[in-house]
Design an enzyme around this catalytic site. Structure first.
Site: not given
Ligand code: NAP
Length: 247
Positions: A155, A159
């Site tokens: 990851y 990133k």
């Molecule tokens: P999340 O709640 O797990 O949601 C993930 C989203 O990505 C969902 O809409 C999912 O669709 C979609 N997705 C997953 N795999 C996919 C694929 N192969 N093709 C298209 N869509 C896909 O994640 P989040 O926490 O909102 O994170 C969003 C972004 O922020 C990510 O890039 C994550 O790495 C980054 N981020 C998150 C955090 C954190 O603490 N949460 C921190 C730093 C960075 P489905 O609903 O269909 O599964």
């Protein structure tokens, strides 16, 4: 300061940060191509919420790691909405394992979705932005790219790659009216972090000066800021949204 009628594609906008971003950009006037990979119901509820705000929205199922699927989604979205001028590369997954136990499959899978996904979508949409001489590419990185994190080599590499991608592409398109920036969230309260054990979340809170996780809206507002037509002299930057965990 408004984005009235500008079309935006947000990968992974059925849940979490992507969903919050879709709703916030719709509030700012954008029409939204919503993307998901498996949760059709969640994506449709985002579409309904956007339509209630008086904006256009359509949900597209596409795995961002598969170029043929992203190409199809982009073509369908352009046909439905017209030119797409804001791209938010947000879709992401984790497959956490300490490096000694990390399989080649989990290495590849995380890179495919988090990093190749951004390549697939950006390469398809950029020519159109160049042609219209206006565009915004916003990449969702992570604090893990800056600090590292136990169990997340795959990851962190993905990133970190997004930050390098952001800075390099920003230089390439700077004279074409397109800005390219990244947002690096700390730990945010979404489904992605809901799977972490309570003890790990306690540690995260202790390491965060604000003593809490962030909300999806607190990340979305950074995307909203970078998308603004007035944010036209900001490019190649990483905006940290992390409660002070990394300064
Ligand atoms: P999340 O709640 O797990 O949601 C993930 C989203 O990505 C969902 O809409 C999912 O669709 C979609 N997705 C997953 N795999 C996919 C694929 N192969 N093709 C298209 N869509 C896909 O994640 P989040 O926490 O909102 O994170 C969003 C972004 O922020 C990510 O890039 C994550 O790495 C980054 N981020 C998150 C955090 C954190 O603490 N949460 C921190 C730093 C960075 P489905 O609903 O269909 O599964």
């Amino acid at each position: 300061m408004d984005l009235n009628g500008i079309v935006c594609l947000i990968s992974g906008s059925s849940r979490g940060i992507g969903r919050a971003t879709a709703l916030m950009l719709a509030d700012a006037g954008c029409d939204i191509a919503v993307n998901y990979v498996s949760n059709a119901g969640a994506a449709e509820s985002v579409v309904e919420a956007i339509k209630k705000k008086g904006r256009r929205a359509i949900a597209y199922k596409a795995d961002v790691g598969r170029k043929e699927e992203t190409d199809r989604m982009v073509d369908q979205a352009i046909e439905a909405f017209g030119p797409i001028q804001i791209l938010v590369n947000n879709a992401g997954i984790t497959r956490d394992r300490s490096f000694m136990k990390l399989s080649a499959e989990h290495w590849r899978e995380v890179l495919l979705v988090n990093l190749d996904g951004a390549f697939n979508l950006t390469s398809r949409l950029l020519p159109q932005m160049v042609e219209s001489r206006w565009g915004r590419v916003i990449n969702m990185s992570s604090i893990v790219a800056q600090m590292g994190n136990f169990g997340q080599t795959n990851y962190a590499v993905a990133k970190g790659g997004l930050i390098a991608f952001t800075k390099t592409l920003a230089r390439e398109v700077a004279r074409k009216g397109i800005t390219v920036n990244a947002v690096a969230p700390g730990f945010i309260d979404t489904d992605m972090t809901a799977v972490l054990p309570e003890q790990a979340l306690d540690t995260v809170r202790k390491l965060t000066p604000m003593d809490r996780l962030g909300t999806a809206d607190e990340v979305a507002v950074a995307v909203r800021f970078l998308a603004d037509p007035c944010a036209s002299f900001i490019t190649g930057q990483v905006i940290n949204v992390n409660g002070g965990m990394y300064m």
